[in-house]
Design a protein around this motif. Structure first.
Motif, mmCIF file in Angstrom:
data_model
loop_
_atom_site.group_PDB
_atom_site.id
_atom_site.type_symbol
_atom_site.label_atom_id
_atom_site.label_comp_id
_atom_site.label_asym_id
_atom_site.label_seq_id
_atom_site.Cartn_x
_atom_site.Cartn_y
_atom_site.Cartn_z
ATOM 1 N N ALA A 245 2.811 -1.824 -0.075
ATOM 2 C CA ALA A 245 2.985 -1.355 -1.446
ATOM 3 C C ALA A 245 2.053 -2.137 -2.359
ATOM 4 C CB ALA A 245 4.436 -1.544 -1.905
ATOM 5 N N ASP A 246 1.124 -1.433 -3.014
ATOM 6 C CA ASP A 246 0.171 -2.070 -3.930
ATOM 7 C C ASP A 246 -0.580 -3.221 -3.268
ATOM 8 O OD1 ASP A 246 0.912 -0.287 -5.903
ATOM 9 O OD2 ASP A 246 2.367 -1.650 -6.816
ATOM 10 N N GLY A 247 -0.886 -3.081 -1.986
ATOM 11 C CA GLY A 247 -1.625 -4.100 -1.271
ATOM 12 C C GLY A 247 -0.822 -5.317 -0.895
ATOM 13 N N ALA A 248 0.490 -5.267 -1.104
ATOM 14 C CA ALA A 248 1.357 -6.414 -0.799
ATOM 15 C C ALA A 248 2.646 -5.908 -0.159
ATOM 16 C CB ALA A 248 1.666 -7.201 -2.070
ATOM 17 N N GLU A 249 3.572 -6.821 0.056
ATOM 18 C CA GLU A 249 4.903 -6.499 0.563
ATOM 19 C C GLU A 249 4.860 -5.561 1.780
ATOM 20 O OE1 GLU A 249 8.066 -5.840 -2.223
ATOM 21 O OE2 GLU A 249 6.749 -6.217 -3.913
ATOM 22 N N PRO A 250 4.174 -5.926 2.850
ATOM 23 C CA PRO A 250 4.091 -5.032 4.015
ATOM 24 C C PRO A 250 5.435 -4.872 4.717
ATOM 25 C CG PRO A 250 3.172 -7.182 4.534
ATOM 26 C CD PRO A 250 3.463 -7.194 3.063
ATOM 27 N N ARG A 251 5.658 -3.685 5.249
ATOM 28 C CA ARG A 251 6.855 -3.383 6.023
ATOM 29 C C ARG A 251 6.409 -2.792 7.365
ATOM 30 N NH1 ARG A 251 8.559 -5.680 2.131
ATOM 31 N NH2 ARG A 251 10.427 -5.229 0.903
ATOM 32 N N ASP A 252 7.024 -3.239 8.435
ATOM 33 C CA ASP A 252 6.708 -2.700 9.755
ATOM 34 C C ASP A 252 7.297 -1.299 9.900
ATOM 35 O OD1 ASP A 252 5.398 -5.024 10.541
ATOM 36 O OD2 ASP A 252 7.234 -5.935 11.313
ATOM 37 N N VAL A 253 6.544 -0.416 10.527
ATOM 38 C CA VAL A 253 6.997 0.951 10.807
ATOM 39 C C VAL A 253 6.847 1.180 12.311
ATOM 40 C CG1 VAL A 253 6.743 3.394 10.277
ATOM 41 C CG2 VAL A 253 6.187 1.684 8.531
ATOM 42 N N ALA A 254 7.963 1.370 12.998
ATOM 43 C CA ALA A 254 7.945 1.527 14.449
ATOM 44 C C ALA A 254 7.569 2.954 14.839
ATOM 45 C CB ALA A 254 9.312 1.167 15.021
ATOM 46 N N ALA A 255 7.093 3.118 16.049
ATOM 47 C CA ALA A 255 6.811 4.452 16.578
ATOM 48 C C ALA A 255 8.070 5.303 16.516
ATOM 49 C CB ALA A 255 6.311 4.345 18.009
ATOM 50 N N GLY A 256 7.936 6.544 16.056
ATOM 51 C CA GLY A 256 9.067 7.452 15.929
ATOM 52 C C GLY A 256 9.788 7.370 14.604
ATOM 53 N N ALA A 257 9.457 6.371 13.755
ATOM 54 C CA ALA A 257 10.152 6.204 12.471
ATOM 55 C C ALA A 257 9.648 7.217 11.450
ATOM 56 C CB ALA A 257 9.948 4.786 11.950
ATOM 57 N N ALA A 258 10.555 7.591 10.526
ATOM 58 C CA ALA A 258 10.216 8.496 9.430
ATOM 59 C C ALA A 258 10.329 7.739 8.115
ATOM 60 C CB ALA A 258 11.145 9.705 9.423
ATOM 61 N N VAL A 259 9.344 7.897 7.256
ATOM 62 C CA VAL A 259 9.291 7.208 5.977
ATOM 63 C C VAL A 259 9.325 8.240 4.857
ATOM 64 C CG1 VAL A 259 7.914 5.732 4.480
ATOM 65 C CG2 VAL A 259 7.964 5.290 6.939
ATOM 66 N N ARG A 260 10.348 8.167 4.024
ATOM 67 C CA ARG A 260 10.460 9.102 2.896
ATOM 68 C C ARG A 260 9.920 8.452 1.629
ATOM 69 N NH1 ARG A 260 15.496 12.744 0.603
ATOM 70 N NH2 ARG A 260 14.849 12.727 -1.583
ATOM 71 N N ILE A 261 9.083 9.201 0.897
ATOM 72 C CA ILE A 261 8.482 8.710 -0.337
ATOM 73 C C ILE A 261 8.789 9.689 -1.456
ATOM 74 C CG2 ILE A 261 6.327 8.105 -1.499
ATOM 75 C CD1 ILE A 261 5.174 7.474 1.284
ATOM 76 N N ASP A 262 9.357 9.178 -2.546
ATOM 77 C CA ASP A 262 9.663 9.991 -3.724
ATOM 78 C C ASP A 262 8.861 9.493 -4.917
ATOM 79 O OD1 ASP A 262 11.899 11.821 -2.868
ATOM 80 O OD2 ASP A 262 12.786 9.890 -2.335
ATOM 81 N N TYR A 263 8.528 10.400 -5.805
ATOM 82 C CA TYR A 263 7.842 10.038 -7.041
ATOM 83 C C TYR A 263 8.871 9.839 -8.152
ATOM 84 C CZ TYR A 263 4.711 10.272 -11.076
ATOM 85 O OH TYR A 263 4.040 9.994 -12.230
#
Length: 315
Positions: free
Chosen positions: A241-259
């Motif tokens: 997020a904004d070049g910082a605060e990295p989060r690991d995302v595993a294979a098979g994971a779904a990431v939801r993004i809202d505006y």
């Protein structure tokens, strides 16, 4: 005019390494002489010193009636994220370079603090991207962009894109940039994505060095929920997020993004002048400028002292 901060608490956020000690000292001295409480995060105690009340991040976000950011755009993005759950006016003092978000220079600090206390400013609302608790149990807010990339540098990212519940397509690229309008001039721009006016609510999805699948930027509406899914045989990825605060995302994971349309309130003292300067600064990234347009980047006092151009347009 906006609500004054005469009896409130002003949060102070500083860059972790840039030399901002002079502005910190002047801010603390001015606040002490005008009965204004300065709140700071415990993590910044060594950078700020005596004269502020130190609290943890949660209390900072709950109590600050406004925030002063000393640094560049990155520092200001961090300040905006701190108060994203309870947006309050945030003013950026530019100790950085181009400064698309920051508005004033350190030399303008004391008169600007006086205007904040009196409520003599306007507020510009900005949207943000919000990641739900689908990655590691915590939410995440980005005012520029969310970037999905391979966990190992140099690797590729495979991801499926769903928009508003419908499968849109897939990507195989070095990274995938999901950008807000504010962030369209950052990584999205460098990757060949479009510049989007901050007054427009939209989301831009741009692949970085695409190898297969969708190869062009996609502009989506603010109400269209985005879901990024890593195939089960994909390599692990990281979401930043904004070049910082990295989060690991595993294979098979779904990431939801809202505006989120009104996630930030940015202080503007002269909105028209800031818009003119931003247009010129954006031109420096890509477009040729006439000499008279370059004058806008020179502070007015220097133009006067050197007798340059008789003052830039709009001064």
């Amino acid at each position: 005019m906006t609500a004054p901060l005469r009896t409130g608490s002003l949060g102070l956020v500083v860059h972790p390494s840039t030399a901002v000690a002079g502005s910190v000292e002047r801010t603390l001295r001015w606040a002490d002489g005008h009965g204004l409480t300065i709140l700071a995060r415990t993590a910044d105690r060594a950078r700020i010193g005596d004269g502020a009340e130190y609290v943890d991040d949660a209390e900072f976000a709950a109590r600050a009636d406004g925030v002063l950011s000393l640094g560049g755009d990155g520092t200001m993005l961090g300040a905006l994220r701190l108060v994203a759950a309870r947006p309050v006016p945030v003013l950026g003092v530019n100790h950085g370079h181009l400064g698309f978000l920051t508005e004033i220079e350190p030399s303008d600090l004391e008169p600007t603090l006086a205007r904040l206390v009196e409520g003599d400013f306007s507020v510009e609302s900005r949207g943000a991207l919000r990641l739900g608790s689908t990655v590691d149990g915590t939410s995440l807010t980005a005012f520029n962009d969310l970037v999905l990339r391979a966990a190992t540098r140099g690797g590729t990212t495979a991801v499926d894109l769903d928009v508003a519940g419908e499968h849109f397509g897939h990507y195989r690229a070095d990274a995938l940039v999901v950008s807000s309008p504010s962030g369209s001039t950052a990584y999205n721009y460098a990757a060949g994505g479009p510049v989007v006016s901050p007054s427009l609510h939209a989301v831009v999805v741009t692949p970085v060095a695409p190898m297969s699948g969708i190869s062009r930027p996609v502009v989506l509406g603010p109400e269209e929920t985005i879901v990024l899914t890593l195939p089960r045989d994909a390599h692990p990825a990281v979401l930043e997020a904004d070049g910082a605060e990295p989060r690991d995302v595993a294979a098979g994971a779904a990431v939801r993004i809202d505006y989120v349309p009104d996630a930030a309130r940015i202080v503007r003292l002269d909105p028209a002048r800031h818009a003119r300067r931003s247009r010129v600064k954006l031109s420096l990234l890509d477009l040729p400028l006439r000499p008279d347009q370059l004058l806008e980047l020179i502070p007015a006092e220097l133009r006067t002292a050197r007798g340059i151009g008789g003052g830039a347009p709009g001064q």
